[in-house]
Structure formats: structure tokens, C-alpha cells
Design an enzyme around this catalytic site. Sequence first.
Site, PDB file in Angstrom:
ATOM      1  N   HIS A   1      -8.062  -4.928  -1.186  1.00  0.00           N
ATOM      2  CA  HIS A   1      -6.803  -4.296  -0.790  1.00  0.00           C
ATOM      3  C   HIS A   1      -5.941  -5.223   0.061  1.00  0.00           C
ATOM      4  O   HIS A   1      -4.711  -5.178  -0.022  1.00  0.00           O
ATOM      5  CB  HIS A   1      -7.108  -3.009  -0.024  1.00  0.00           C
ATOM      6  CG  HIS A   1      -5.918  -2.138   0.201  1.00  0.00           C
ATOM      7  ND1 HIS A   1      -5.213  -1.557  -0.819  1.00  0.00           N
ATOM      8  CD2 HIS A   1      -5.289  -1.759   1.350  1.00  0.00           C
ATOM      9  CE1 HIS A   1      -4.220  -0.839  -0.333  1.00  0.00           C
ATOM     10  NE2 HIS A   1      -4.238  -0.948   0.981  1.00  0.00           N
TER      11      HIS A   1
ATOM     12  N   ASP B   1      -9.610  -3.835  -5.646  1.00  0.00           N
ATOM     13  CA  ASP B   1      -9.025  -2.909  -4.676  1.00  0.00           C
ATOM     14  C   ASP B   1      -9.527  -1.493  -4.961  1.00  0.00           C
ATOM     15  O   ASP B   1      -9.276  -0.954  -6.035  1.00  0.00           O
ATOM     16  CB  ASP B   1      -7.498  -2.971  -4.778  1.00  0.00           C
ATOM     17  CG  ASP B   1      -6.793  -2.220  -3.664  1.00  0.00           C
ATOM     18  OD1 ASP B   1      -7.437  -1.403  -2.988  1.00  0.00           O
ATOM     19  OD2 ASP B   1      -5.585  -2.450  -3.481  1.00  0.00           O
TER      20      ASP B   1
ATOM     21  N   SER C   1       0.844  -1.182   0.000  1.00  0.00           N
ATOM     22  CA  SER C   1       0.000   0.000   0.000  1.00  0.00           C
ATOM     23  C   SER C   1       0.890   1.247   0.000  1.00  0.00           C
ATOM     24  O   SER C   1       1.679   1.429  -0.912  1.00  0.00           O
ATOM     25  CB  SER C   1      -0.955  -0.025   1.191  1.00  0.00           C
ATOM     26  OG  SER C   1      -1.976   0.924   1.042  1.00  0.00           O
TER      27      SER C   1
END
Length: 688
Positions: free
Chosen positions: A662, A623, A537
Site C-alpha cells: 500500500h 496492496d 488511498s
Amino acid sequence: MSKSRRLVKLVEPPHPAKKLQKFRIHGDTRVDEYAWLQDMASPAVKEHFKAENAYAETLMKGAKPLTRVLYKEIRARVTEDDMSVPVKDGPYRYYSRVRKGKQYAQHCRVPVASGKEEVFLDENALARGHAFFALGASDMSPDHTMLAYATDTTGNEKFTLRIKNLATGTHLPEKIESVSAVVWAEDGAHLFYTKENHPFPPRQMWRHRAGTDQSEDVLVYEEKDPQWYVVLDKSRSRKFIFITSANFDATEVRLLPADMPLAKPQLIAPRKKKVKYGLDHRGDYFFITTNERAINYKIMRAPVATPEKKHWRQWLAHDPERAITGLATFRDFLVLAAREKGSEWLFIADDDARLKKIPLPEGEHTIGFWDDLEYESSFIRFTYGSFLTPKTVFDYDVTRKKLRVKKRQQVPGWRAGNYVSERIWVKSSGGTLVPVSLAYARGVQRDGTAPLLLSAYGSYGITSDPYFSIATLSLLKRGWVIAIAHPRGGGEMGWGWHEQAKKTTKHRTYEDVIAAVDTLVKKKYCAREKLAITGGSAGGMTMGAVLNMRPDLCRAALVYVPNADTVSSMLDTRLGGTLLHYDELGDPKNPAEYRYLKCWSPYENVKKGAQYPAVLVRASAHDIRTPAWEAAKWVARLRDRGLAKGNPGNPVLFKVETSAGHAGKSGRYEWIKEKAWDYGFLLMQCAR
């Protein structure tokens, strides 16, 4: 040359077409040849993702025996039939259990007096027929007869709220979409939920009466600022419901009595730029944690009858050496979570704010406070772990001042005495000392020959503390050094640590990671040609920026769901989280902040002809935080400008999970498969 590297020469990676598009802003023109990959619904993009997955599997074909071994090793460390430590709540003890061969948990309870176990929610049954499953917010009604819970079966975080009657085992008719949080009122008839216009963060709080149609729901509060969102919570005393409006820099809190669901929320203190505050309740007072003129936070107190800001009085002063990270109230005491010298600790506080620090086995560790104990509890419960200590649940008796182990993760063959854990400090830009946590087997020589895996995050004030991993144990047993860098931008050294690397000082995060790697090599913890870095991320964004600054930094990189095309994503306000990130990364509508973003964005700064390391990038098709197209575009440029030309021994692999969000694929065995595959890649690249 290894078999994996020979395959690189024989197999051509996917080369998406170049379709030049020009974007002009602030007098600057960006040329983007892969912008078309942002159309995720396009058949051409879907075909490209298939080609990338096929290419990755082909290059890793030679590693299949190794990944099978790794999978068996990691799975053998899992307690397949397991249950959590029960927590008393009213007439029941609640816990979750997992059974051998099952991907998901069962949620159970038994009467405190006596009686049979009741499985009131089975995630495996809910996940049946779905490639992905996640349980979101949930709350038990005050009389323990109904459960409100939300589920996501795609990975895109669009959770659907249901209400289950636990006496009959049936669901009430309503299904409410896009729910983020849910809290029951104390009347047991009404519940509150926060709702979003998916994929944007929630900005509305609604009141719902169980069993009625959603059309009858009442909008209680709506946040008008699109750069803010709404959080819903209940005090530990169960007396008040808190509605918090927030962005990454400020908060504003409203409350209403939990037994008066029809009441109008009361504003506590109006929002103020760069000022955060949060409430909890105990007895006759509200306790307010705030960073106003206190970067590491202080705690104020106000009477329940007059909670407005003019009635706040200091209860615990600001301490520049101790950063407050949490406060929990109990009937007879309070618990403070705070960071000192790079680690988080728990303190018991009395009415006069006298603090008693709870002793813990090691200095470098991870702790997780259990916030679901009853308000009247005489003890606290927390999870503890470190590089050397498997996950352990502790109860601390506040009256007797005694720590008791309630449960410890069982790891076959683990001997902590065979390993070493330490923390070193490395000098970065401006003379700043940056902590790095390390673990390795006692037999590993400090002669510069060991392989090493270093992870880093470094954003949003989020901490990355040492924890026990049954997956990285496979690397430790093979002589690897495991390291975590704690760069500026994270929260490891307090809230000021975060403030030192955000917006137009974000480069300090990347300088700190580079300094950590260079120091580890210099001190001979590892060999650069056997060194790998990893992050996900915003940590994946860090990896991309670091590799552009120093393509020679390491041998390999594992990058998960990266914010890789930062300029494009920050300019696209159709993405749910874009506006929220302006306070952390900068607003590209501001010319100076736009130019700064562009100077370090991973996608914008891939160096032509540079010799990058081998890279494995993972992304997920559903995501909504860091869309898969960011990774796809970055990978395409890495191959086009550097890796595929002149250095065929360093492959760039791109894996796209088609049924994931995610956090990747769901299910505990799927997680093991992914780790085995990824570590197989590392071992093939950094083999001794």
C-alpha cells in the site's frame, strides 16, 4: 506541442477486453465490463499490468532526461550518512543510522556508561534477496537481552515475528506468522502478540513464552465481532498492558498487570456505540481519554485499584475549541497533544490539569511526539517541520521551560527566507470555511500564471499538515505553488470536522476540494491549465470523485493506490478491511447507503465524453488495502469513456509496482526514483 503530447497520438494505450457482467442488489443492476480484472492471479490480468507499465514508460520516454535531473536534485538533498537522536532506555542509548548507498536502516545501541556501538538489527541484511522489505512491530525485552520484531518481504503486510538473542546474535527457533503488534511482559520470559487471519485485521491476542513452540501459545483474548479489531500496547510506566478492541466508531479496553502475564485481563468499560476511550497510567491513577458526550474528547481519572467506569471522575473538561489528539504520562507531568484553529500543539499538564502551551516557530506545521522516552524523563522530545522548516528534533525541558534543538535536517542550498508560507480560508458548501495551506517562492507573481500542485485526503479524521519535503522543493524552485487542502472528513479542525463528512455526507469532502481549487484560481495563485491535484488511498478516492464532478478542474492529476471502485470493494467482504470501512463510508447492505456510495464512487461515475485532465495512477500488486484492480478498472473506464476519445493530448498512465504494498516500493532510493518520475510527468504536463 511538446514531445510528450505528440507521443500520445502515436502510441495506443492498452484496451482490456470488455466482458459484461451484471450485479443486482436492492433492486438495482450494475453493469461491469471490467470485473474480470479483479482476478489478480489470472495470467491475462498480469499481462495487462505489464502492458500498462510498458505504455507508461513509452509515453514518458521523452521525460527521461528531466527525471534524471530530478532524481539527482532530490538525492543531493539527502544526508546519505545519517543517524537519529539517541534515546536513553535503561543501560543503553538507542538510535538508528543509515549509510550511503544503503536502502535501509541499521538499529544500534551503546552503553550509557561507556562501550562500543552494537548493531543489533540490520535491515539491509534482512532485506537481502528480497525486492521488498518492511520492518513492522518490535519490542525490546525488559532486561535488554532479546528483541522481538516482525518483517514483511512481499508488501502484503503479512508480518513474521522472530526473537533475537542479542548476547549471541542468534535467533530463537520460533517463527510466528501474521503478527501485527508485540509487547513483552515485565518478567522478560513472556510476550504478547496480536494475530490476524490474513488479510483481515488482527482479532486475537496470544501469550507466548520465548523459546517455546507456537503450539504452546495461549489465546488470551479474541474479538468476536468481525467489524472490530484488536490493538496491543503497554503503559508508559511499564506497569500495565492494554488490550483495546476497536472499530472506527467505538473502543473497549481490557488491562492486565505487566508483571503478571498469566493474569486474566480486566474489562474497564463495556463497549458503547459511538463512544471511544483509551487509557494510560501514572502513579495511583489511570487517565482515560474519551469522547462520550465530548466530541473533541475530555480526560477522566480513576484510581488504579478501582478503574471501572463508575469510578471515573473528570480531570480535564471538554473544550469545543480544542480537540485532544493524544495524552502521554511521565512520572512528574503529563503531555497533552491537541488541535487548535487547524494546527496541532503540545501542552504540559500538572496534577491539577493546568496546561502550559509549548511555543513553536510557526502556526502551520507538523509535529510528531516521541513516545519512547523513559517514564522518568524530565524533558519531552518531538519532531517539528513545516513548509519552510526542515525536519527538526526538539527537546523541551519541562522544569526550565526551554526548547532546545537536538537535530535539524540539513538541506543544501535551502534558504527559508526566499519562500512564503500562509494559510487561507475558502468558502465551501453551507458557508463552511475550509483551510488551505500554501508555500511558494517570494518571486512568484500572483497573476494567475504559476503552476500549482494541490494535495488532499479528507477521511477517517486523519490530518494532512504542512511538512518539509525535499522532493517538492524541486517544484518550489521551478516556480510552483504547493498547497494542501484540509477538507471536511479529515481531522484538521477537530473531531467534529471528521463527523461532518462521512457516510451519507461524504460529498462535502469533494465539495471542499473543488472550492479550494476554484478559490486558488480566482485569487490568481495559479492558472487552471497549469494546476495539478494529488492524493493517495482514501485521498485517491477523493481525487477520483472530484474529477468526475469537475473534469475541467485541473490540467493533471497524480493518484496513488486509490479506492476507485468503492462499490465493488465495499461489497467484497473477502477483502481484509471492508467491514471496518462501513462506519466511515457506509454499509452497502443498507439500500440507502448503497445508493449513496454508487452516486459518487469514482469507477461508477466516469462521465462519457467528458474532457478529463491528464492522469497518472499508481498501484501495487500486493496492496491488501486498495487492491490494484480498483485502479486498473478505473483507468480502463477513463480511457474508454473520455480521455482516449476526443482528447488525445491528455494521457492516462497506469503504473503497477509488482514488488510493493500500500505504501509503494520500499527503500529510500526507490522513493526518490518514484518521485522524480511522477514530478517529471507533472512538469511535462504543466510546463510554464
